[in-house]
Design a protein around this motif. Structure first.
Motif, PDB file in Angstrom:
ATOM      1  N   TYR A 143      11.151 135.359 -24.357  1.00 35.01           N
ATOM      2  CA  TYR A 143       9.992 136.612 -24.312  1.00 35.01           C
ATOM      3  C   TYR A 143      10.574 137.774 -24.493  1.00 35.01           C
ATOM      4  O   TYR A 143      10.154 138.966 -24.967  1.00 35.01           O
ATOM      5  CB  TYR A 143       8.813 136.260 -23.042  1.00 35.01           C
ATOM      6  N   GLN A 146      11.745 138.791 -27.723  1.00 36.97           N
ATOM      7  CA  GLN A 146      10.501 139.061 -28.659  1.00 36.97           C
ATOM      8  C   GLN A 146       9.831 140.498 -28.351  1.00 36.97           C
ATOM      9  O   GLN A 146       9.337 141.119 -29.375  1.00 36.97           O
ATOM     10  CB  GLN A 146       9.416 137.920 -28.537  1.00 36.97           C
ATOM     11  N   ASN A 147       9.951 140.678 -27.130  1.00 36.17           N
ATOM     12  CA  ASN A 147       9.642 142.082 -26.874  1.00 36.17           C
ATOM     13  C   ASN A 147      10.413 143.227 -27.413  1.00 36.17           C
ATOM     14  O   ASN A 147      10.021 144.371 -27.674  1.00 36.17           O
ATOM     15  CB  ASN A 147       9.361 142.248 -25.167  1.00 36.17           C
TER      16      ASN A 147
END
Length: 149
Positions: A143, A146-147
């Motif tokens: 995550y 992804q950010n």
């Protein structure tokens, strides 16, 4: 717990991610099977470490070990819960890790086990590393990456 940005299998040490021994449910080798079954049932775990009286790691006891010990030729023999000890039916041959091992080494063991016990050079229990911890760390890293995108 490590920050996701710091996580690298090849450099992160087991001691950085392990759950300390004093927080880990365990049983002793001389405990009756009945006690081990109660610990497993009350904690909701399928297996726990087995230690001797001095905290030395000796193996793992699981619900499966206990059930297998209760099976007689024609019936389930519940009385074996009181007659047998943890040491009678535990798994002695399980992998362990040292506190200075890397999480890469832990990954190889966690493929086949939900947790692996961490010991020192004298086999004194230091803690455990769990598959769940490793997966959570990878999820966080995923995550985070992804950010950034």
């Amino acid at each position: 717990m490590l920050e996701a940005k710091e996580f690298d299998l090849t450099t992160t040490l087991v001691k950085e991610m392990m759950i300390d021994a004093e927080k880990v449910a365990h049983v002793q080798n001389k405990n009756p099977l009945e006690h081990a079954l109660l610990v497993l049932t009350k904690t909701g775990y399928n297996a726990v470490p087995v230690l001797d009286f001095h905290g030395k790691f000796e193996g793992i006891i699981s619900k499966s070990n206990i059930l297998e010990a209760m099976f007689g030729v024609e019936k389930i023999e519940v009385e074996k819960l009181e007659e047998n000890t943890v040491g009678d039916c535990m798994d002695h041959e399980v992998p362990t890790l040292l506190v200075h091992d890397t999480m890469e080494q832990a990954l190889h063991e966690l493929i086949d086990y939900n947790f692996v016990c961490v010991v020192d050079e004298d086999q004194q229990m230091q803690g455990i590393v769990t598959r769940r911890q490793l997966l959570k760390q990878y999820r966080n890293e995923f995550y985070r990456s992804q950010n950034k995108a």
